[in-house]
Write a protein that holds these residues in place. Sequence first.
Motif, short mmCIF file in Angstrom:
data_model
loop_
_atom_site.label_atom_id
_atom_site.label_comp_id
_atom_site.label_asym_id
_atom_site.label_seq_id
_atom_site.Cartn_x
_atom_site.Cartn_y
_atom_site.Cartn_z
N ASP A 8 39.27 181.72 78.03
CA ASP A 8 38.99 182.38 79.29
C ASP A 8 40.19 182.06 80.08
O ASP A 8 40.52 183.09 81.07
CB ASP A 8 37.90 181.08 79.89
CG ASP A 8 36.86 181.30 79.53
OD1 ASP A 8 36.21 182.18 78.69
OD2 ASP A 8 35.64 180.13 79.51
N ALA A 9 41.43 181.52 79.83
CA ALA A 9 42.61 181.55 80.59
C ALA A 9 43.30 182.55 80.14
O ALA A 9 43.83 183.25 80.99
CB ALA A 9 43.20 180.05 80.26
N GLU A 49 45.74 173.93 71.94
CA GLU A 49 45.39 172.50 71.06
C GLU A 49 44.85 171.75 72.13
O GLU A 49 44.33 170.83 71.64
CB GLU A 49 46.80 172.56 70.54
CG GLU A 49 47.21 173.36 69.38
CD GLU A 49 48.47 173.21 68.94
OE1 GLU A 49 48.94 173.49 67.62
OE2 GLU A 49 49.42 172.61 69.76
N ARG A 50 45.47 171.61 73.41
CA ARG A 50 45.04 170.40 74.39
C ARG A 50 43.46 170.80 74.81
O ARG A 50 42.62 169.76 75.05
CB ARG A 50 46.16 170.63 75.27
CG ARG A 50 45.87 169.33 76.26
CD ARG A 50 46.96 169.34 77.38
NE ARG A 50 46.91 170.26 78.30
CZ ARG A 50 47.99 171.58 78.20
NH1 ARG A 50 48.94 171.38 77.30
NH2 ARG A 50 47.81 172.47 79.06
N GLU A 51 43.13 172.03 75.25
CA GLU A 51 42.14 172.10 76.03
C GLU A 51 40.79 173.04 74.99
O GLU A 51 39.63 173.09 75.59
CB GLU A 51 42.14 173.27 77.12
CG GLU A 51 43.39 172.71 78.04
CD GLU A 51 43.63 173.57 79.36
OE1 GLU A 51 43.01 174.71 79.18
OE2 GLU A 51 44.61 173.24 80.03
N GLY A 52 41.26 173.20 73.87
CA GLY A 52 40.23 174.11 73.06
C GLY A 52 40.16 175.36 73.26
O GLY A 52 40.72 176.15 74.14
N ARG A 83 35.94 186.78 70.31
CA ARG A 83 36.97 185.97 70.55
C ARG A 83 36.73 184.64 70.33
O ARG A 83 37.53 183.91 69.68
CB ARG A 83 37.82 186.31 71.92
CG ARG A 83 38.09 187.58 72.33
CD ARG A 83 38.98 187.80 73.65
NE ARG A 83 39.41 189.01 73.65
CZ ARG A 83 38.64 189.96 74.41
NH1 ARG A 83 37.65 189.78 75.07
NH2 ARG A 83 39.20 191.34 74.77
N LEU A 84 35.74 183.96 70.59
CA LEU A 84 35.45 182.63 70.27
C LEU A 84 35.11 182.30 68.95
O LEU A 84 34.85 181.37 68.39
CB LEU A 84 34.19 182.18 71.22
CG LEU A 84 34.51 181.97 72.75
CD1 LEU A 84 33.30 181.62 73.53
CD2 LEU A 84 35.57 181.08 73.13
N PRO A 90 46.68 188.86 84.77
CA PRO A 90 46.44 190.13 85.41
C PRO A 90 46.34 191.15 84.42
O PRO A 90 45.74 192.04 84.73
CB PRO A 90 47.75 190.04 86.26
CG PRO A 90 47.97 188.57 86.44
CD PRO A 90 47.56 187.69 85.37
N LEU A 91 47.13 191.00 83.30
CA LEU A 91 46.84 192.31 82.44
C LEU A 91 45.63 192.73 81.87
O LEU A 91 45.34 193.78 81.72
CB LEU A 91 47.77 191.91 81.02
CG LEU A 91 47.99 192.80 80.16
CD1 LEU A 91 48.98 193.78 80.68
CD2 LEU A 91 48.83 192.03 78.71
N PHE A 92 44.60 191.71 82.04
CA PHE A 92 43.25 191.95 81.35
C PHE A 92 42.35 192.21 82.70
O PHE A 92 41.10 192.04 82.60
CB PHE A 92 42.92 191.19 80.67
CG PHE A 92 43.80 190.66 79.34
CD1 PHE A 92 43.79 191.74 78.47
CD2 PHE A 92 44.37 189.56 79.35
CE1 PHE A 92 44.50 191.60 77.31
CE2 PHE A 92 45.25 189.28 78.16
CZ PHE A 92 45.56 190.30 77.25
#
Length: 285
Positions: A154-155, A145-148, A180-181, A160-162
């Motif tokens: 991307d984060a 919600e804060r970063e979009g 995903r976007l 590491p899982l991916f």
Amino acid sequence: MSRIAVNGVTYALREWGDGPPLLLLHGFTGCAALWTPIAAGLAAHYRVVAPDLLGHGASDAPADPARYAMPHAVADLAALLDALGLRSAAVCGYSMGGRIALACAVAHPGRVRALALEGASPGIADPAERAARADADAAWAARLEREGLAAFVDAWMAQPLFASQDRLDAAARAAARAQRLANDAVGLAAGLRGLGTSRQPSYWHRLHALPMPTLLLAGADDAKFQALGRAMQESIPDATLRLIPNAGHTTHLENPAAFRRRLLAFLAPALGLDAAHSPPASAAR
């Protein structure tokens, strides 16, 4: 793509092929389109149905986290089967989709003829671990919600899982990111709060009662879900664990050919079908 209204929300679905029904459930931040690389091979033998899960793709994205809770997810899945005219189906779920598939198998065992779980967990039994995961899911939702959406995706995929997805070619990575976007930020945040791993019931104590053949899939490079798969195999009466080589958490994307072979080899005997529905034994190992 078709759209089906159930329980006050609308789901978008993709379908391929004809034959015994096979339901594919994607993971968090995914969508039905991410099954496309393996759908053609499966559709030669099965009627493959892949919904965009709630809050994802072209399906509805309610803002209330409570609407994503596991009992609602299971009720929606049963209602989708009804709307498709299916009394039962084989169900294959990845990660979040695997958790929903398992919950449906626990709640409605007669509707799941065969169960395949890819990189999926039965939940968190330890209260302290559950609380820590709830805090982490809430932090991820707040970050979204804060970063979009773009920064969040991307984060999320940088975890590491991916990491093993770095081996995908640039075109495949770009296509997966674009899909995903296309998701709804409100739906993803609400889904994290309502259907994160910390919010689902723990099904560890219910695994022994699963009556259907079960395939547990994990990437050869995914140590966490290999361990979970081995523990689940010990509890589920008719379970088989198969590791996918050259793959981490998202095996159907990282090694689709091997994933498809193992799934086909499992489904034919699990559903009582003849050998025409299964690859040669040498190809399925």
